[in-house]
Design a protein around this motif. Structure first.
Motif, PDB file in Angstrom:
ATOM      1  N   ASP A 188       0.820  -1.223   0.000  1.00 34.70           N
ATOM      2  CA  ASP A 188       0.000   0.000   0.000  1.00 34.70           C
ATOM      3  C   ASP A 188       0.850   1.269   0.000  1.00 34.70           C
ATOM      4  O   ASP A 188       0.309   2.374  -0.064  1.00 34.70           O
ATOM      5  CB  ASP A 188      -0.898   0.053   1.249  1.00 34.70           C
ATOM      6  CG  ASP A 188      -1.829  -1.126   1.306  1.00 34.70           C
ATOM      7  OD1 ASP A 188      -2.173  -1.642   0.219  1.00 34.70           O
ATOM      8  OD2 ASP A 188      -2.193  -1.532   2.428  1.00 34.70           O
ATOM      9  N   GLU A 189       2.147   1.134   0.117  1.00 31.44           N
ATOM     10  CA  GLU A 189       2.998   2.322   0.228  1.00 31.44           C
ATOM     11  C   GLU A 189       3.047   3.080  -1.102  1.00 31.44           C
ATOM     12  O   GLU A 189       3.114   2.481  -2.163  1.00 31.44           O
ATOM     13  CB  GLU A 189       4.423   1.930   0.644  1.00 31.44           C
ATOM     14  CG  GLU A 189       4.506   1.139   1.946  1.00 31.44           C
ATOM     15  CD  GLU A 189       4.085   1.933   3.171  1.00 31.44           C
ATOM     16  OE1 GLU A 189       3.835   3.144   3.047  1.00 31.44           O
ATOM     17  OE2 GLU A 189       3.996   1.317   4.258  1.00 31.44           O
ATOM     18  N   LYS A 190       3.045   4.426  -0.996  1.00 28.65           N
ATOM     19  CA  LYS A 190       3.008   5.254  -2.213  1.00 28.65           C
ATOM     20  C   LYS A 190       4.352   5.946  -2.441  1.00 28.65           C
ATOM     21  O   LYS A 190       4.429   6.907  -3.206  1.00 28.65           O
ATOM     22  CB  LYS A 190       1.928   6.349  -2.070  1.00 28.65           C
ATOM     23  CG  LYS A 190       0.530   5.822  -1.821  1.00 28.65           C
ATOM     24  CD  LYS A 190      -0.153   5.438  -3.133  1.00 28.65           C
ATOM     25  CE  LYS A 190      -1.563   4.961  -2.951  1.00 28.65           C
ATOM     26  NZ  LYS A 190      -1.673   3.615  -2.381  1.00 28.65           N
ATOM     27  N   LEU A 191       5.394   5.489  -1.735  1.00 30.29           N
ATOM     28  CA  LEU A 191       6.671   6.194  -1.760  1.00 30.29           C
ATOM     29  C   LEU A 191       7.167   6.478  -3.179  1.00 30.29           C
ATOM     30  O   LEU A 191       7.523   7.606  -3.509  1.00 30.29           O
ATOM     31  CB  LEU A 191       7.731   5.383  -0.987  1.00 30.29           C
ATOM     32  CG  LEU A 191       9.146   5.928  -1.068  1.00 30.29           C
ATOM     33  CD1 LEU A 191       9.261   7.249  -0.323  1.00 30.29           C
ATOM     34  CD2 LEU A 191      10.162   4.935  -0.509  1.00 30.29           C
ATOM     35  N   LEU A 192       7.177   5.443  -4.027  1.00 27.97           N
ATOM     36  CA  LEU A 192       7.793   5.604  -5.339  1.00 27.97           C
ATOM     37  C   LEU A 192       7.049   6.634  -6.193  1.00 27.97           C
ATOM     38  O   LEU A 192       7.686   7.463  -6.860  1.00 27.97           O
ATOM     39  CB  LEU A 192       7.880   4.240  -6.048  1.00 27.97           C
ATOM     40  CG  LEU A 192       8.759   4.185  -7.279  1.00 27.97           C
ATOM     41  CD1 LEU A 192      10.201   4.598  -6.983  1.00 27.97           C
ATOM     42  CD2 LEU A 192       8.732   2.789  -7.902  1.00 27.97           C
ATOM     43  N   SER A 193       5.718   6.607  -6.159  1.00 31.61           N
ATOM     44  CA  SER A 193       5.016   7.628  -6.961  1.00 31.61           C
ATOM     45  C   SER A 193       5.246   9.027  -6.402  1.00 31.61           C
ATOM     46  O   SER A 193       5.335   9.986  -7.170  1.00 31.61           O
ATOM     47  CB  SER A 193       3.528   7.357  -7.154  1.00 31.61           C
ATOM     48  OG  SER A 193       3.033   6.466  -6.260  1.00 31.61           O
ATOM     49  N   GLN A 194       5.371   9.157  -5.064  1.00 35.40           N
ATOM     50  CA  GLN A 194       5.705  10.487  -4.505  1.00 35.40           C
ATOM     51  C   GLN A 194       7.063  10.945  -5.024  1.00 35.40           C
ATOM     52  O   GLN A 194       7.260  12.107  -5.378  1.00 35.40           O
ATOM     53  CB  GLN A 194       5.788  10.422  -2.979  1.00 35.40           C
ATOM     54  CG  GLN A 194       4.453  10.385  -2.277  1.00 35.40           C
ATOM     55  CD  GLN A 194       4.609   9.959  -0.808  1.00 35.40           C
ATOM     56  OE1 GLN A 194       5.726   9.861  -0.295  1.00 35.40           O
ATOM     57  NE2 GLN A 194       3.499   9.706  -0.151  1.00 35.40           N
ATOM     58  N   MET A 195       8.012  10.009  -5.067  1.00 34.46           N
ATOM     59  CA  MET A 195       9.359  10.361  -5.526  1.00 34.46           C
ATOM     60  C   MET A 195       9.325  10.802  -6.993  1.00 34.46           C
ATOM     61  O   MET A 195       9.987  11.762  -7.388  1.00 34.46           O
ATOM     62  CB  MET A 195      10.313   9.175  -5.342  1.00 34.46           C
ATOM     63  CG  MET A 195      10.540   8.817  -3.881  1.00 34.46           C
ATOM     64  SD  MET A 195      11.479   7.280  -3.681  1.00 34.46           S
ATOM     65  CE  MET A 195      13.108   7.804  -4.198  1.00 34.46           C
ATOM     66  N   VAL A 196       8.536  10.081  -7.793  1.00 35.74           N
ATOM     67  CA  VAL A 196       8.408  10.436  -9.213  1.00 35.74           C
ATOM     68  C   VAL A 196       7.810  11.838  -9.329  1.00 35.74           C
ATOM     69  O   VAL A 196       8.279  12.667 -10.123  1.00 35.74           O
ATOM     70  CB  VAL A 196       7.561   9.375  -9.965  1.00 35.74           C
ATOM     71  CG1 VAL A 196       7.191   9.848 -11.357  1.00 35.74           C
ATOM     72  CG2 VAL A 196       8.312   8.041 -10.036  1.00 35.74           C
TER      73      VAL A 196
END
Ligand code: G1P
Length: 297
Positions: free
Chosen positions: A137-145
């Protein structure tokens, strides 16, 4: 410009899991019923990165086979009416557009990323290290993008760890970014400095969104820690020219390169599964009660 390609280095030997990794890549070790590498590819796809380059090496053929069609198996599953298994097998093939390049020599993570230059070209791209698994469920990668697109800067992910970790990770010095909530400006990076030389306790975890100028920095990076060309050193040079950003992550992460985390991830993923979870939780309760009884003597 928004990142749309992901690079996954997968050339490592997996010595920490020998003998299990003697004749198969460590990336193929399963967590429940999916190989570790599939979780990583699925995470990239969820973040909108469906063009994937794996940097592989000798003995990694199973990775290519896993993401390719398995015609005989598919035919067999279709003929015997095993529809859901057939769907699971075909879904892996249709996940992303997969590409492969071989590293040739084990010269370090920076060098492995350098092997992606031709494929990536002149656009920002993500790097996902296969030993790091994040909760689904983590959204880390899209936040980084998002942050990379907005700031046109390299974005790394950091977590605050105890002193013991400072010799196992890249460590950064960083200050909160006044313009972006939850984002840091990185002022320095050091690969595995140990407690004595660490600028903070903010450790780099295996998710990066890099701007393409990193390739020139990698090309001029000399071997560093362990005699290897380190991505951290190349980013340090990059940061001197163009400050880089960090997002502090405090969600679920497993370092499945460690046996203890691999076991934890396996248990947690099994508990979360609708088909296995309830029965497995009942088993765990009974098992723990047995251990508690034993300890109570
Ligand atoms: C690599 C990087 C390191 C980073 C780590 C994250 O190290 O070199 O900077 O902190 O991944 O997992 P490795 O684990 O390959 O030794």
């Amino acid at each position: 410009m928004r990142a749309r390609k992901a690079v996954i280095p997968a050339a490592g030997l997996g010595t920490r899991f020998l003998p299990a990794t003697k004749a198969q890549p460590k990336e193929m070790l399963p967590l429940v019923d999916k190989p570790a590498i599939q979780y990583v590819v699925e995470e990239a796809v969820r973040a909108g990165l469906d063009d994937i380059l794996m940097v592989t090496g000798r003995g990694k053929r199973a990775l290519e086979d896993h993401f390719d069609h398995a015609i005989e198996l598919e035919r067999q599953l279709a003929a015997t009416g095993k529809e859901s298994l057939l769907a699971a097998v075909q879904a892996v093939t249709n996940l992303a557009l997969m590409h492969y390049v071989r590293q040739g020599k084990p010269l370090g993570l920076g060098h492995a990323i350098g092997c992606a230059r031709h494929h990536v070209g002149d656009e920002p791209f993500a790097v996902l290290l296969g030993d790091d698994l994040l909760g689904e469920d983590e959204k880390l990668l899209s936040q980084m993008v998002d942050v990379c697109e907005e700031s046109e800067r390299t974005v790394i992910a950091v977590m605050e760890f105890g002193d013991d970790a400072l010799s196992k990770y890249g460590v950064v010095a960083a200050e909160p970014d006044p313009d972006m909530e939850g984002v840091y400006q990185v002022t320095d990076l050091v690969e595995k400095p140990g407690k004595a030389n660490a600028p903070s306790n903010l450790c780099i975890i295996g998710r990066y969104v890099l701007t393409p100028d990193i390739f020139d920095h990698i090309a001029s990076t000399k071997p560093g820690r362990g005699g290897e060309i380190q991505l951290t050193d190349a980013m340090r040079a990059q940061a001197r020219e163009k400050p880089i950003r960090a997002i502090k992550f405090d969600g679920t992460r497993y370092d499945v390169g460690l046996k203890s985390d691999y076991l934890r991830a396996t248990v947690q993923l099994a508990v979360q599964r609708d088909d296995l979870g309830p029965g497995f939780v009942a088993f765990l309760r009974e098992f723990m009660a047995g251990i508690d009884d034993e300890l109570a003597g």
